[in-house]
Design an enzyme around this catalytic site. Structure first.
Site, mmCIF file in Angstrom:
data_model
loop_
_atom_site.group_PDB
_atom_site.id
_atom_site.type_symbol
_atom_site.label_atom_id
_atom_site.label_comp_id
_atom_site.label_asym_id
_atom_site.label_seq_id
_atom_site.Cartn_x
_atom_site.Cartn_y
_atom_site.Cartn_z
ATOM 1 N N ASP A 36 0.852 -1.181 0.000
ATOM 2 C CA ASP A 36 0.000 0.000 0.000
ATOM 3 C C ASP A 36 0.890 1.235 0.000
ATOM 4 O O ASP A 36 2.106 1.136 -0.111
ATOM 5 C CB ASP A 36 -0.988 -0.006 1.163
ATOM 6 C CG ASP A 36 -0.284 -0.287 2.466
ATOM 7 O OD1 ASP A 36 0.754 0.355 2.705
ATOM 8 O OD2 ASP A 36 -0.753 -1.151 3.229
ATOM 9 N N LYS A 58 -5.633 2.790 -0.902
ATOM 10 C CA LYS A 58 -6.712 3.632 -1.440
ATOM 11 C C LYS A 58 -6.442 4.026 -2.884
ATOM 12 O O LYS A 58 -5.323 4.300 -3.263
ATOM 13 C CB LYS A 58 -6.787 4.920 -0.617
ATOM 14 C CG LYS A 58 -7.778 4.837 0.508
ATOM 15 C CD LYS A 58 -8.195 6.242 0.949
ATOM 16 C CE LYS A 58 -8.934 6.170 2.254
ATOM 17 N NZ LYS A 58 -8.181 6.599 3.409
ATOM 18 N N MET A 173 -1.076 8.045 14.637
ATOM 19 C CA MET A 173 -2.474 8.211 14.198
ATOM 20 C C MET A 173 -3.233 9.212 15.060
ATOM 21 O O MET A 173 -4.426 9.040 15.306
ATOM 22 C CB MET A 173 -3.206 6.855 14.226
ATOM 23 C CG MET A 173 -2.558 5.809 13.354
ATOM 24 S SD MET A 173 -3.410 4.221 13.426
ATOM 25 C CE MET A 173 -2.839 3.558 14.983
HETATM 26 N N1 SAH Z 1 3.330 0.154 11.392
HETATM 27 C C1 SAH Z 1 3.547 1.565 11.281
HETATM 28 C C2 SAH Z 1 2.454 2.378 11.888
HETATM 29 C C3 SAH Z 1 1.135 2.218 11.210
HETATM 30 S S1 SAH Z 1 -0.079 3.296 11.873
HETATM 31 C C4 SAH Z 1 4.917 1.912 11.895
HETATM 32 O O1 SAH Z 1 5.514 1.093 12.576
HETATM 33 O O2 SAH Z 1 5.377 3.016 11.644
HETATM 34 C C5 SAH Z 1 0.049 4.665 10.781
HETATM 35 C C6 SAH Z 1 0.599 5.862 11.524
HETATM 36 O O3 SAH Z 1 2.003 5.792 11.564
HETATM 37 C C7 SAH Z 1 0.304 7.195 10.903
HETATM 38 O O4 SAH Z 1 -0.971 7.667 11.236
HETATM 39 C C8 SAH Z 1 1.382 8.056 11.500
HETATM 40 O O5 SAH Z 1 1.075 8.413 12.825
HETATM 41 C C9 SAH Z 1 2.531 7.092 11.547
HETATM 42 N N2 SAH Z 1 3.433 7.218 10.391
HETATM 43 C C10 SAH Z 1 3.813 6.240 9.565
HETATM 44 N N3 SAH Z 1 4.698 6.696 8.659
HETATM 45 C C11 SAH Z 1 4.893 7.993 8.944
HETATM 46 C C12 SAH Z 1 5.700 9.025 8.383
HETATM 47 N N4 SAH Z 1 6.500 8.801 7.334
HETATM 48 N N5 SAH Z 1 5.667 10.262 8.942
HETATM 49 C C13 SAH Z 1 4.863 10.512 9.991
HETATM 50 N N6 SAH Z 1 4.078 9.581 10.538
HETATM 51 C C14 SAH Z 1 4.096 8.334 10.044
#
Ligand code: SAH
Length: 516
Positions: A36, A58, A173
């Site tokens: 995704d 999406k 999030m």
């Molecule tokens: N598994 C992922 C998290 C998934 S939840 C991890 O370990 O990073 C998705 C959330 O991750 C987003 O809403 C945001 O809060 C954060 N996120 C993921 N990538 C990001 C990025 N490049 N910059 C800022 N926030 C990020």
């Protein structure tokens, strides 16, 4: 039938280099890639060209595929005997729903591996200069969901415990709920002055940080119009950013720069942009291949067959060098048969490629156009001599013409052919429309022509129009002329027509447009 295997892999937070070696190996070997948008499209460049790519994120006309459907898809693919990789943003075990995917695989007796990734919870703050722990400021950190629904939030987060449990709090999030989160933390005992940072799109060109305190962060986020995805960091560690911010200080930070060069030739440009903090976006539009027509092959065999007769071998590109030696190998000809020949190389990279084969060029023209090779030939070249010109099918005519005028006998061979690389990255038109490509680099006229053609193939009717807001960088005047003739507005041409010159010009242009 033999069952396949599913690799559940963390792709890292966005910068495609932040995947683990193990994750990358799984990617390279997979038959099918299920991905995704948070697991960046650029990572797919490492996939096998014939690998199937299934996008489950999406789309304008479709919602994200339901989690249950993704779980089932992974099972179905593995039951067909496929090696499957499921790429997920950050780490798959941190709010990544990997448990549900693994569970169904396990129930169906399918082999799987969970390959960790670098979670945005630590990587995104790090790219903003905020280490989440510090000897004097925080000896622990929590990673907490800031999920959209306040009901769920109330339900799953014990604010009375969480608020003071660890020095640093990291929320994922949580952008839309930043006001509510700050309120809860203050209510449960954190000072209104506690520093808070929100880092949006961390590790990518769009990375943006808003810093405040629990008292004013809600207001500041609204004023800055900061949207998801972002990581929220709460605690004294945020102060380190004042001294430790690093990537933002690099000269090309914030720029996503499209590199259209053939993959085999792009590494120098990619590495330089990367060093300077720019985000590279590889979109090779040229592929080189062996000529196949029997006339072309016979001409090459004939030309190489008289290796002993040449006074000169003139190479004009790195590809020319590589394919020339490739043909020697194919025809079983030893380089020492060119015992009489002097070697000329146009451009430092060509000379380097030649040197790496153990041949030091006798003649290295100062400048990098075929014309300047001729100037430097004066006095060295004698009428009646025989010169071999191994080149590509798109080589310019200047050199052979001038040589003929000087009564040098020339044998020209097209040792390679160039063609339009099939555009595999379906994201590009959308990224261009969304202003996500800031600069496009062209290193030859054919990269110009081919990029426009690739964009047409991807459905853009007026590609030059679509590129209006994008900085166009050309390696030299010949390339720039082609770009202008095709309706592009060239804004960057270096003084020196080399990759190094091009990169210097990118930096200079960025300095000027940023206004520092
Ligand atoms: N598994 C992922 C998290 C998934 S939840 C991890 O370990 O990073 C998705 C959330 O991750 C987003 O809403 C945001 O809060 C954060 N996120 C993921 N990538 C990001 C990025 N490049 N910059 C800022 N926030 C990020």
């Amino acid at each position: 039938m033999v069952k396949g295997i599913v690799y559940l892999v963390g792709a890292g937070p966005g910068d495609p280099k932040l995947i683990t070696v193990r994750g990358l190996e799984a990617l390279k070997r997979s038959d099918v890639i299920v991905f995704d948008r948070l697991a960046g499209p650029q990572l797919l460049n490492h996939a096998r060209p014939d690998a199937e790519r299934i996008y489950v994120g999406k789309l304008p006309d479709r919602h994200t595929m339901k989690q249950e459907d993704i779980n089932q898809l992974l099972v179905d693919l593995a039951l067909q005997g496929k090696t499957v990789i499921r790429l997920k943003g950050g780490d798959p075990t941190v709010f990544g729903r990997v448990g549900e995917e693994a569970d169904l695989l396990q129930k169906n007796g399918i082999l799987y591996e969970i390959i960790p990734g670098i979670t945005s919870a630590i990587a995104v703050p790090a790219y903003a200069g905020i280490p989440v722990t510090h000897r004097d400021m925080a000896s622990s950190f929590s990673v907490i969901t800031g999920h959209e629904s306040p009901d769920k939030l109330d339900h799953s987060i014990y604010w009375d415990k969480v608020t003071n449990a660890t020095g640093t709090l990291v929320f994922l999030m949580g952008v839309a709920k930043i006001g509510y989160i700050s309120e809860q933390l203050i209510k449960h005992g954190r000072s209104v002055d506690t520093p808070v940072a929100l880092v949006q799109w961390g590790t990518r060109a769009e990375q943006r940080t808003v810093v405040g305190t629990l008292g004013d962060i809600d207001e500041k986020v609204k004023a800055a119009n900061l949207k998801p995805p972002a990581v929220i960091v709460v605690g004294d560690v945020v102060r380190q950013r004042e001294t430790l911010s690093w990537i933002e200080k690099k000269p090309l930070f914030g720029q996503r720069i499209l590199v259209t060069r053939a993959r085999s030739q792009a590494s120098e440009l990619l590495a330089k942009i990367d060093d300077l903090g720019g985000e590279t976006y590889e979109f090779p539009v040229i592929e080189t291949k062996w000529p196949t027509s029997s006339e072309a092959v016979q001409a090459i065999e004939r030309a190489l067959g008289q290796a002993d007769d040449y006074d000169w071998v003139m190479l004009t590109s790195v590809n020319g060098v590589e394919f020339f030696f490739g043909w020697l190998d194919r025809c079983g000809i030893d380089i020492r048969r060119f015992h009489r020949a002097k070697f000329a190389a146009v451009g430092p990279m060509t000379a380097e490629a030649l040197a790496s084969r153990g041949i030091r060029a006798d003649l290295l023209p100062e400048s990098f156009r075929a014309e300047s090779l001729l100037e430097s030939l004066d006095g060295l070249i004698v009428p009646g001599q025989l010169a071999l010109l191994p080149r590509g099918d798109l080589a310019r005519e200047t050199l052979p013409k001038e040589l003929k005028e000087r009564e040098v006998r020339t044998v020209e061979i097209d040792v390679y052919e160039t063609c339009l690389a099939a555009p595999r990255d379906l994201w590009l038109p959308e990224m261009i429309a969304g202003g996500e490509i800031h600069v496009i680099t062209f290193t030859s006229s054919s990269t110009v022509i081919n990029l426009l053609e690739a964009l047409r193939q991807l459905g853009l009717k007026e590609p030059a129009e679509a590129l209006r807001g994008v900085e166009i960088a050309c390696i030299g005047p010949v390339t720039a002329k082609t770009a202008e003739e095709n309706g592009l507005q060239v804004t960057i041409i270096p003084e020196k027509y080399t990759i190094e010159g091009l990169v210097d010009a990118l930096v200079e242009r960025r300095r000027v447009t940023k206004g520092d």
